[in-house]
Motif scaffolding. Sequence first.
Motif, PDB file in Angstrom:
ATOM      1  N   THR A  70       0.825  -1.211   0.000  1.00 52.97           N
ATOM      2  CA  THR A  70       0.000   0.000   0.000  1.00 52.97           C
ATOM      3  C   THR A  70       0.856   1.256   0.000  1.00 52.97           C
ATOM      4  OG1 THR A  70      -0.175   0.052   2.420  1.00 52.97           O
ATOM      5  CG2 THR A  70      -1.824  -1.232   1.227  1.00 52.97           C
ATOM      6  N   ASP A  71       2.149   1.076  -0.273  1.00 51.81           N
ATOM      7  CA  ASP A  71       3.120   2.173  -0.339  1.00 51.81           C
ATOM      8  C   ASP A  71       3.384   2.834   1.008  1.00 51.81           C
ATOM      9  OD1 ASP A  71       3.554   1.766  -3.008  1.00 51.81           O
ATOM     10  OD2 ASP A  71       2.183   3.339  -3.690  1.00 51.81           O
ATOM     11  N   GLN A  72       3.133   2.100   2.080  1.00 55.44           N
ATOM     12  CA  GLN A  72       3.448   2.602   3.409  1.00 55.44           C
ATOM     13  C   GLN A  72       4.865   2.185   3.800  1.00 55.44           C
ATOM     14  OE1 GLN A  72       1.354   4.747   5.175  1.00 55.44           O
ATOM     15  NE2 GLN A  72       0.428   4.653   3.121  1.00 55.44           N
ATOM     16  N   PRO A  73       5.617   3.104   4.437  1.00 51.51           N
ATOM     17  CA  PRO A  73       7.011   2.793   4.804  1.00 51.51           C
ATOM     18  C   PRO A  73       7.097   1.619   5.775  1.00 51.51           C
ATOM     19  CG  PRO A  73       6.563   5.153   4.975  1.00 51.51           C
ATOM     20  CD  PRO A  73       5.248   4.476   4.780  1.00 51.51           C
ATOM     21  N   LEU A  74       8.122   0.801   5.595  1.00 53.48           N
ATOM     22  CA  LEU A  74       8.367  -0.337   6.463  1.00 53.48           C
ATOM     23  C   LEU A  74       9.594  -0.072   7.331  1.00 53.48           C
ATOM     24  CD1 LEU A  74       7.830  -3.238   3.899  1.00 53.48           C
ATOM     25  CD2 LEU A  74       6.336  -2.663   5.825  1.00 53.48           C
TER      26      LEU A  74
ATOM     27  N   GLY B 247      10.368  -5.138   1.452  1.00 55.75           N
ATOM     28  CA  GLY B 247       9.310  -4.494   0.684  1.00 55.75           C
ATOM     29  C   GLY B 247       9.885  -3.960  -0.608  1.00 55.75           C
ATOM     30  N   GLU B 248       9.095  -3.164  -1.318  1.00 54.86           N
ATOM     31  CA  GLU B 248       9.572  -2.601  -2.586  1.00 54.86           C
ATOM     32  C   GLU B 248      10.481  -1.406  -2.340  1.00 54.86           C
ATOM     33  OE1 GLU B 248       7.979  -1.000  -6.941  1.00 54.86           O
ATOM     34  OE2 GLU B 248       6.554  -1.264  -5.289  1.00 54.86           O
TER      35      GLU B 248
ATOM     36  N   PHE C 237       5.562   6.919 -10.631  1.00 54.29           N
ATOM     37  CA  PHE C 237       5.861   7.954  -9.639  1.00 54.29           C
ATOM     38  C   PHE C 237       4.719   8.190  -8.652  1.00 54.29           C
ATOM     39  CE2 PHE C 237       9.106   8.978 -12.731  1.00 54.29           C
ATOM     40  CZ  PHE C 237      10.161   9.419 -11.955  1.00 54.29           C
ATOM     41  N   ARG C 238       3.872   7.209  -8.474  1.00 54.88           N
ATOM     42  CA  ARG C 238       2.742   7.416  -7.563  1.00 54.88           C
ATOM     43  C   ARG C 238       3.245   7.752  -6.155  1.00 54.88           C
ATOM     44  NH1 ARG C 238       3.166   1.946  -8.574  1.00 54.88           N
ATOM     45  NH2 ARG C 238       3.336   0.579  -6.728  1.00 54.88           N
TER      46      ARG C 238
END
Length: 507
Positions: free
Chosen positions: A346-350, A356-357, A380-381
């Motif tokens: 969900t593009d939240q920092p880990l 993660g990505e 670039f989302r």
Amino acid sequence: MSFNLAIMLRESATATPGKDFLRFPSGAMTYAEVDERSGRVAVALRKRGLHPGDKVAVQLANVPEFVVAYFGILKAGLTMVPLNPLLKAGEIAYHLDDSDARMIIAHAAGAVEVSAALKELTGVHAVVVGDLDTGAWPEGTLAFPALLEPADDRDLFPGAADDTAVLLYTSGTTGRPKGAELSHFQLYMTCTLGSERFGAEPEDVALAVLPFFHVYGLSSILNASARHGRTVSVVPRFEVPAVLEAIQRDRVTIMAGVPTMYHALAYADTTGYDTSSLRIGSSGGAAIPEEVLRRFEDKYGIPVLEGYGLSESASTTTVNPGADNRKILSIGKPLWGVQLRIVDETDQPLPSGQVGEIVLRGHNITKGYYKRPRETAEAFRGGWFHTGDLGYVDADGFVFVVDRKKDLVIRGGFNVYPREVEELLYRHPAIGEAAVIGEPDERLGEEVVAVVSLKPGASAEPEEIVAWAKERIAAYKYPRRVRIVDELPKGATGKIAKLELRARLRG
């Protein structure tokens, strides 16, 4: 702000005009010579009707004309589109058309493929390096020396820092290769900061066996050397004897390569060669196996610093901070001004240690994909460039890559896009379905493998399919291994399940 990447060449030529910039087996070119000849090319291109922002494709190996053309294109305010000399006619035509190129500079050895590509297009002119056989090229084709008539380039407008200097084609997870726009400023910052992190000095001699048409060779070797006034020992093609001869002849201090090169050199017979000038190495393009790394370091007595980058990041994004502070198998830490984050789905920092990505932002990240606003927005989302690579950051801030989220296959440092190969295989009269994956390979990192099922009643042998593909696609892309199965595994939606396919093949 007025700024042109070629200022690196001009400044080094002013400071050390008689210093060798390029050394080839056949001779050398000084900084002053490359600066002067590239200025001639710049004026010639503008006289032939090219305007700032126009695209010029360069399809050459590591030859002197590549470097002269590259800096000439930059000085003229044009955009260079580097192309692999191994591309076939259909691939060349696609890149020329998609980039809106108005000219291609190619070697005479590629006459058949380039000429066939030009027949599919209009308004693209050719310049030939080598013997110009007028019967093999379209009417109006020029020989490269026609661009070298005496001229003064000092009155050419240098352009702006944000102008696109290089349009570098790269493959993603969907569609055909896309052109990543890299500006003069982005390329300048990357080569400047990468060299500083690496600890390179003006007295160093860098080995250029990586192809200049690839971002690693272009930015980390050619640009970085021009920026800091270093000498480049050019090896046109990777062959162990040629590399060892260059190291000995030119007293090379910096080795830069992909894991397959280090593998070959680690097991090479170096009897009779003096490699004592080497002091440091860099590895990129794919993860280097620990066994290869240690064997090479033990054999040559130098540290190899692993780094990470993409076409979209103008090469270097992270690199290990010197031999004394590195972590083995890590890709190091981000360059100054580059931010790296690990995010979940969900593009939240880990937090540290979680996989993660890898996402990036900073001065070196591409302006976007040429004529592809949708793909640019997706990449670039959230304001971060999504690499598609999986990794984690440890407690000390070192980054580790653990896998690729994309299906991209990296064979010997070259990116191979599976869908492109699959689309070709579907054109084979006997193939019903096809999936292309990468299998681990000790020498190349990964090998391209095709798994196919045949149409009812059709017959074909793996060797015949390999030979068929070899004739129709670049040499580094065609599958070296073909496996024929009754049916490919599929998921609930009918999509071929590559994860399951890989598991079956491993089993």
